[in-house]
Design a protein around this motif. Structure first.
Motif, PDB file in Angstrom:
ATOM      1  N   ASP A  94       1.036  -1.345   0.257  1.00  0.00           N
ATOM      2  CA  ASP A  94      -0.360   0.527   0.177  1.00  0.00           C
ATOM      3  C   ASP A  94       0.745   1.615   0.000  1.00  0.00           C
ATOM      4  N   PRO A  95       0.905   2.397  -0.901  1.00  0.00           N
ATOM      5  CA  PRO A  95       1.136   3.047  -0.817  1.00  0.00           C
ATOM      6  C   PRO A  95       1.347   4.226   0.500  1.00  0.00           C
ATOM      7  N   ASN A  96       0.302   4.208   0.858  1.00  0.00           N
ATOM      8  CA  ASN A  96       0.436   4.989   1.899  1.00  0.00           C
ATOM      9  C   ASN A  96       0.264   4.206   3.586  1.00  0.00           C
ATOM     10  N   GLY A  97       1.003   2.995   3.331  1.00  0.00           N
ATOM     11  CA  GLY A  97       1.777   2.449   4.632  1.00  0.00           C
ATOM     12  C   GLY A  97       0.319   1.804   5.301  1.00  0.00           C
ATOM     13  N   ASP A  98      -0.835   1.996   4.742  1.00  0.00           N
ATOM     14  CA  ASP A  98      -1.812   1.218   5.386  1.00  0.00           C
ATOM     15  C   ASP A  98      -2.209  -0.065   5.503  1.00  0.00           C
ATOM     16  N   ALA A  99      -2.963  -1.114   6.356  1.00  0.00           N
ATOM     17  CA  ALA A  99      -3.207  -2.071   6.858  1.00  0.00           C
ATOM     18  C   ALA A  99      -4.074  -2.275   5.887  1.00  0.00           C
ATOM     19  N   MET A 100      -4.194  -3.728   4.975  1.00  0.00           N
ATOM     20  CA  MET A 100      -4.719  -4.712   4.469  1.00  0.00           C
ATOM     21  C   MET A 100      -5.441  -5.216   4.718  1.00  0.00           C
ATOM     22  N   ARG A 101      -6.195  -5.509   3.796  1.00  0.00           N
ATOM     23  CA  ARG A 101      -7.564  -7.014   4.282  1.00  0.00           C
ATOM     24  C   ARG A 101      -7.909  -7.448   2.480  1.00  0.00           C
ATOM     25  N   TYR A 102      -7.804  -8.596   3.283  1.00  0.00           N
ATOM     26  CA  TYR A 102      -7.777  -9.478   1.782  1.00  0.00           C
ATOM     27  C   TYR A 102      -9.278 -10.464   0.941  1.00  0.00           C
ATOM     28  N   ARG A 103      -9.400 -10.323   0.033  1.00  0.00           N
ATOM     29  CA  ARG A 103     -10.919 -11.221  -0.471  1.00  0.00           C
ATOM     30  C   ARG A 103     -10.355 -12.157  -1.329  1.00  0.00           C
ATOM     31  N   ILE A 104     -10.983 -12.594  -1.445  1.00  0.00           N
ATOM     32  CA  ILE A 104      -9.714 -14.021  -2.671  1.00  0.00           C
ATOM     33  C   ILE A 104     -12.036 -14.491  -3.232  1.00  0.00           C
ATOM     34  N   ASP A 105     -11.383 -14.411  -4.406  1.00  0.00           N
ATOM     35  CA  ASP A 105     -12.864 -15.050  -5.748  1.00  0.00           C
ATOM     36  C   ASP A 105     -12.035 -15.676  -6.236  1.00  0.00           C
ATOM     37  N   VAL A 106     -13.322 -17.050  -7.194  1.00  0.00           N
ATOM     38  CA  VAL A 106     -12.988 -18.725  -8.628  1.00  0.00           C
ATOM     39  C   VAL A 106     -13.523 -17.722  -8.509  1.00  0.00           C
ATOM     40  N   ARG A 107     -13.487 -18.499 -10.482  1.00  0.00           N
ATOM     41  CA  ARG A 107     -14.462 -19.109 -10.953  1.00  0.00           C
ATOM     42  C   ARG A 107     -13.724 -19.682 -12.094  1.00  0.00           C
ATOM     43  N   PRO A 108     -14.551 -20.384 -13.397  1.00  0.00           N
ATOM     44  CA  PRO A 108     -14.138 -20.860 -14.225  1.00  0.00           C
ATOM     45  C   PRO A 108     -13.548 -19.952 -15.761  1.00  0.00           C
ATOM     46  N   LYS A 155     -12.582 -13.830   2.820  1.00  0.00           N
ATOM     47  CA  LYS A 155     -12.745 -13.271   2.948  1.00  0.00           C
ATOM     48  C   LYS A 155     -12.309 -12.108   4.086  1.00  0.00           C
ATOM     49  N   ASP A 156     -11.903 -11.367   4.172  1.00  0.00           N
ATOM     50  CA  ASP A 156     -11.223 -10.369   5.507  1.00  0.00           C
ATOM     51  C   ASP A 156     -10.078 -10.713   6.313  1.00  0.00           C
ATOM     52  N   TYR A 158      -9.850 -22.884 -14.053  1.00  0.00           N
ATOM     53  CA  TYR A 158      -9.831 -21.815 -13.810  1.00  0.00           C
ATOM     54  C   TYR A 158      -9.112 -20.710 -13.312  1.00  0.00           C
ATOM     55  N   ARG A 159      -9.513 -19.773 -12.690  1.00  0.00           N
ATOM     56  CA  ARG A 159      -8.510 -18.202 -12.531  1.00  0.00           C
ATOM     57  C   ARG A 159      -9.238 -17.735 -10.833  1.00  0.00           C
ATOM     58  N   VAL A 160      -7.905 -17.320 -10.346  1.00  0.00           N
ATOM     59  CA  VAL A 160      -8.431 -16.959  -8.306  1.00  0.00           C
ATOM     60  C   VAL A 160      -7.915 -14.801  -8.727  1.00  0.00           C
ATOM     61  N   ARG A 161      -9.765 -14.507  -8.273  1.00  0.00           N
ATOM     62  CA  ARG A 161      -8.904 -13.263  -8.017  1.00  0.00           C
ATOM     63  C   ARG A 161      -8.963 -12.318  -6.678  1.00  0.00           C
ATOM     64  N   VAL A 162      -7.586 -12.080  -7.043  1.00  0.00           N
ATOM     65  CA  VAL A 162      -7.119 -11.420  -4.636  1.00  0.00           C
ATOM     66  C   VAL A 162      -7.607  -9.916  -4.849  1.00  0.00           C
ATOM     67  N   GLN A 163      -8.465  -9.732  -4.364  1.00  0.00           N
ATOM     68  CA  GLN A 163      -8.798  -8.108  -3.847  1.00  0.00           C
ATOM     69  C   GLN A 163      -8.345  -7.756  -2.208  1.00  0.00           C
ATOM     70  N   ALA A 164      -7.556  -6.613  -2.980  1.00  0.00           N
ATOM     71  CA  ALA A 164      -7.117  -6.150  -1.411  1.00  0.00           C
ATOM     72  C   ALA A 164      -7.632  -4.701  -1.098  1.00  0.00           C
ATOM     73  N   SER A 165      -7.865  -4.366   0.289  1.00  0.00           N
ATOM     74  CA  SER A 165      -8.567  -2.890   0.606  1.00  0.00           C
ATOM     75  C   SER A 165      -8.144  -2.058   1.939  1.00  0.00           C
TER      76      SER A 165
END
Length: 705
Positions: free
Chosen positions: A533-547, A558-559, A577-584
């Motif tokens: 994170d460019p601001n040095g913030d703590a992050m939480r991640y979400r994992i999704d999968v789809r064909p 989640k979280d 399949y593909r996996v998507r990782v989202q950071a918030s």
């Protein structure tokens, strides 16, 4: 002191005690607070005094004149008519006058003019690298006084009755020049004697550049070591009004590599780190104590005024007044590299010679009607928005004005915004300068007796989205440990329905063991990624999968705080399949200002269906068995074919063609050295995902006739 402070008010402080206030995030409003003496070490100021307590007041009137033909000014001397001589490189001596500024005056046939001392209406000059001493008359006429036989004459001082002392190098000698006679009065173990002042009684004090000693040669010719500093160089000396001796000492770490290669010390040094420059106050036959510790790495010159001792520094060109022990006030902070020489005239006007580039500054004796201080570039570390800037203090019949500008380079350049002011309220205004990484303010004091104790500037980082990089999906059948893409080496355990706990141990080096993972573990897949994170913030991640080829995502995690994740793919149909990782960064940002970043994996295969053993034949013969078999897999290629005799260890067999590179493989093999009788032969096929299928047959080995 200058610092960055979180904007937390009294009510917020109370909330800490009652509600458990969270740690301030990078994008909270913060303050640059400038209120200490050290905060101005990188500032530029003229006509403004920075007091030892960090308060800003109007200082001595300042003016400057460039010395364009010089790059370095080694020494200054005030002449009988009030003009000032400047000694420099190329054998040049320039002369400053009130009406004409700095003009060329004398050029000696030497490399450097290193030292000047007033001699009636004229001057005496020490030079190098020829080690000559000249006299310059009031009209610029020159005559050779002495050939010292040394390389450098670093200082000259009157010895009474027309005689002169000369501090020399590179043999560290103090000479006495009387008429045509030159004799050694001190042969020290210093490389150079670089500082020299008269003691007022026919003697002199001299300082060395390698042992850090101060020597006193009395008028009767006797000598002693007056002080032995912890530092290695005594760059300058001055006598105070109270008779105390002041010595500017530099540490060895202040010497640059270029200095070390040259047998002569240099007047202008490279920027260094960890250097130490102090001024000692030495009371003869009594004590010596640190009087001033410089915020800059070098103290190049000292001078005496009615109010105290002045010290000139580099590699930030500054002049400090040493009013008392550890009580210094900054009189000047110039934009040049160093202040290399000081001189004071009879009216208490101070002359300060700056080098790189060469400029002659004049300070006082009158107080300035207007002074200006330019802050260092304040660094928000990232792109930021700016709030209010304000000063704390009293105008006292004068005027205090602040302007700001911003940019994305340090030091500021032509890409920065112009200087601007906002509508003033309560000693400040909202910064009109555009958002940027750096902010700079300029403070102007005018008239009256203004006193500014603190300058505050608010800023807030712009929130930037987090990033997810280096996302990798471990091959099926490996990667059981979070945070590691390697197969786990510790045991895999399972609790059966009856409560019995079963432990499976696998080796990280045995492919046979890997391909024999228990059925319940074969669907596990491990992901690993890197989140920033460019601001040095703590992050939480979400994992999704789809064909692959579809648009709907299925959430599998989640979280999450960790940057690895293992999940069971057994419920997924076989396929790509593909996996998507989202950071918030929502944990540390206000509602509605949170941002996300994501990464998409490369396609990977989920294969939870074991291969099929379609054929296994065994024919017994004397002492051996002939085997053949075939296996097929619908999802992935087969990676290994193995056989086992009588429930013994599995042994690989080579498929026909020699390579395990197809979804269907067959083999032929011969088991030798078998005992007569019945035997069980098992055949196992393993696919790339670690799924296995086994089939067994019985074979009879005939007895020998």
């Amino acid at each position: 002191m200058f610092r960055v402070r979180d904007q937390v008010h009294v009510l917020a402080a109370l909330a800490v005690a009652t509600l458990g206030w969270r740690t301030a995030g990078a994008t909270d409003t913060q303050l640059w607070i400038t209120d200490g003496f050290a905060d101005y070490a990188k500032a530029e100021a003229s006509g403004v005094i920075v007091g030892h307590d960090g308060a800003l007041t109007l200082g001595p009137r300042t003016a400057s004149s460039p010395a364009e033909s010089l790059s370095v000014i080694w020494a200054l001397a005030v002449m009988g008519d009030g003009s000032v001589a400047l000694a420099g490189n190329g054998g040049r001596i320039e002369r400053w006058t009130e009406g004409g500024g700095v003009r060329p005056w004398v050029r000696l046939p030497v490399g450097q003019v290193l030292a000047l001392a007033r001699d009636g209406d004229g001057l005496v000059a020490g030079t190098g690298p020829e080690g000559l001493v000249y006299r310059i008359g009031a009209r610029g006429d020159t005559s050779l006084v002495a050939r010292t036989g040394e390389r450098y004459v670093w200082g000259v001082a009157p010895a009474g009755r027309g005689a002169w002392y000369a501090a020399t190098g590179t043999r560290g000698r103090l000479l006495r020049i009387e008429g045509n006679r030159v004799r050694v009065v001190l042969d020290s173990d210093e490389s150079n004697l670089v500082s020299l002042i008269p003691d007022g009684r026919g003697g002199a004090f001299a300082g060395g550049d390698s042992k850090g000693r101060v020597f006193h040669v009395r008028g009767d010719g006797s000598l002693r070591t007056a002080f032995d500093a912890a530092e290695d160089e005594i760059r300058s000396l001055a006598l105070g009004a109270d008779g105390a001796l002041y010595a500017a000492a530099l540490s060895a770490s202040a010497v640059s590599e270029d200095d070390a290669k040259d047998e002569a010390p240099q007047p202008v040094k490279s920027a260094v780190t960890g250097a130490r420059a102090v001024v000692y106050r030495i009371v003869p036959d009594s004590s010596a104590a640190t009087h001033f510790t410089s915020p800059q790495p070098f103290v190049f010159a000292l001078a005496r005024t009615k109010s105290g001792i002045l010290a000139a520094t580099g590699n930030r060109a500054s002049v400090f007044e040493l009013a008392g022990p550890h009580h210094a006030a900054q009189w000047l902070a110039a934009p040049q590299g160093q202040i290399t020489a000081l001189a004071v005239d009879a009216g208490q006007r101070v002359y300060a010679a700056a080098s790189n580039p060469a400029v002659l500054w004049r300070l006082g004796p009158d107080r300035a009607e207007r002074g200006e201080l330019l802050s260092p570039a304040l660094d928000a570390r990232r792109f930021a928005s700016f709030g209010r800037v304000r000063w704390l203090g009293e105008a006292r019949g004068g005027r205090v004005q602040i302007e700001t500008r911003s940019g994305n380079t340090d030091p500021p350049d032509t890409t920065w915004s112009r200087w601007e002011r906002g509508a003033e309220r309560d000693h400040g205004f909202r910064v009109p300068s555009p958002s940027a990484r750096y902010l700079q303010w300029k403070l102007t004091l005018q008239g009256g007796e203004p006193r500014v104790e603190t300058v505050e500037a608010a800023y807030r980082e712009r929130n930037l989205p987090p990033r997810v990089e280096e996302l990798a999906v471990a091959p099926q059948g490996t990667g059981f440990r979070e945070g590691d893409l390697q197969p786990r080496s510790e045991p895999v355990t399972q609790t059966l329905s009856g409560g019995q706990r079963v432990e499976y141990s696998i080796s990280t080096t045995s492919q046979t063991s890997l391909r024999a993972l228990p059925v319940w573990a074969r669907g596990l897949r491990t992901l690993q990624w890197r989140g920033t994170d460019p601001n040095g913030d703590a992050m939480r991640y979400r994992i999704d999968v789809r064909p692959e080829g579809e648009s709907e995502w299925l959430s599998v995690g989640k979280d999450l705080e960790a940057t690895s994740f293992t999940w069971d793919t057994s419920a997924l149909p076989d396929g790509r399949y593909r996996v998507r990782v989202q950071a918030s960064d929502s944990v540390e940002n206000p509602l509605g200002e949170e941002l996300t970043g994501e990464a998409l994996s490369e396609p990977f295969t989920v294969d939870n269906t074991p291969p099929a053993v379609t054929e296994l034949l065994a024919r017994g013969e004397r002492g051996a068995a002939q085997l053949s078999g075939r296996a097929e897999d619908g999802g992935s290629t087969l990676s290994r074919l193995e056989v086992s005799l009588d429930d013994g260890a599995w042994r690989p067999v080579s498929p026909e063609g020699g390579l395990a590179d197809d979804k269907a493989l067959s083999f032929r093999a011969r088991l030798a050295d078998l005992e007569p009788g019945e035997h069980t032969i098992s055949f196992r096929a393993v696919d790339r995902a670690g799924n296995t299928s086994t089939r067994a047959v019985r074979v009879t080995i005939p007895a020998a006739r």
